[in-house]
Design a protein around this motif. Structure first.
Motif, short mmCIF file in Angstrom:
data_model
loop_
_atom_site.label_atom_id
_atom_site.label_comp_id
_atom_site.label_asym_id
_atom_site.label_seq_id
_atom_site.Cartn_x
_atom_site.Cartn_y
_atom_site.Cartn_z
N UNK A 61 0.84 -1.20 0.00
CA UNK A 61 0.00 0.00 0.00
C UNK A 61 0.87 1.25 0.00
N UNK A 62 1.94 1.23 0.79
CA UNK A 62 2.84 2.38 0.85
C UNK A 62 3.55 2.59 -0.49
N UNK A 63 3.87 1.51 -1.19
CA UNK A 63 4.49 1.63 -2.52
C UNK A 63 3.54 2.35 -3.47
N UNK A 64 2.26 1.99 -3.42
CA UNK A 64 1.28 2.66 -4.28
C UNK A 64 1.14 4.12 -3.89
N UNK A 65 1.12 4.39 -2.60
CA UNK A 65 1.05 5.79 -2.14
C UNK A 65 2.24 6.58 -2.66
N UNK A 66 3.43 5.98 -2.61
CA UNK A 66 4.61 6.65 -3.15
C UNK A 66 4.44 6.99 -4.62
N UNK A 67 3.91 6.03 -5.40
CA UNK A 67 3.71 6.26 -6.84
C UNK A 67 2.79 7.46 -7.10
N UNK A 68 1.88 7.69 -6.16
CA UNK A 68 0.91 8.79 -6.33
C UNK A 68 1.37 10.10 -5.68
N UNK A 69 2.51 10.05 -5.01
CA UNK A 69 3.01 11.26 -4.36
C UNK A 69 2.45 11.48 -2.97
N UNK A 70 1.84 10.44 -2.38
CA UNK A 70 1.35 10.52 -1.00
C UNK A 70 2.47 10.07 -0.07
N UNK A 71 2.35 10.42 1.17
CA UNK A 71 3.36 10.02 2.15
C UNK A 71 2.73 9.19 3.25
N UNK A 72 2.85 7.89 3.14
CA UNK A 72 2.41 6.99 4.20
C UNK A 72 3.61 6.75 5.09
N UNK A 73 3.40 6.77 6.38
CA UNK A 73 4.49 6.62 7.34
C UNK A 73 4.88 5.14 7.46
N UNK A 74 5.92 4.76 6.74
CA UNK A 74 6.39 3.37 6.78
C UNK A 74 6.91 2.98 8.16
#
Length: 142
Positions: A61-74
């Motif tokens: 999920x975090x990888x997809x967020x990265x692709x969209x320019x979102x910042x999920x706290x890994x």
């Protein structure tokens, strides 16, 4: 939590899935706390290392967020194990989730709904096997 690849989710779906997966992780790390009977926990609990399995799911999920320019706290991922084994998911389950997502997107994001393919790929944590909707799926027609 979705079995399908997070690329199909709209912003709201991706954020909600992240929050639900974090709650599932909390239940797996500290049993007896939170929504312990969530139906999707069954497939993570069945893994040799449930915390690593949910960590791999969260990382996807975090990888997809990265692709969209979102910042999920890994840093919230307890154990990010990309080497955790893939989890089987049935084609029937993916098809069911695709229909469910299509209905949600038709209401809240029609432009994205028309882009949803007829056959969806799984989240990177899962591998597709033949079969009907999973037994743990509560929303499935029986």
């Amino acid at each position: 939590m979705w079995s399908l690849h997070p690329r199909y989710l709209d912003r709201q779906g991706l954020l909600t899935c992240w929050r639900e997966a974090l709650l599932a992780q909390r239940v797996l790390v500290r049993p007896g706390r939170g929504y312990t009977n969530h139906p999707q926990l069954h497939r993570f609990r069945a893994q040799p290392d449930p915390v690593a399995a949910i960590g791999r799911y969260l990382a996807g999920l975090a990888d997809e967020a990265d692709r969209r320019g979102y910042r999920f706290d890994r840093g919230r991922i307890e154990q990010c194990a990309g080497t955790a084994p893939t989890i089987p998911v049935t084609r029937g389950q993916l098809d069911h989730e695709r229909r469910h997502l299509a209905a949600k997107l038709a209401d809240r994001n029609p432009d994205r709904a028309v882009l949803l393919p007829a056959v969806v790929s799984p989240h990177p944590s899962f591998v597709v096997v033949a079969g009907p909707v999973e037994d743990w799926e509560r929303a499935a027609p029986r």
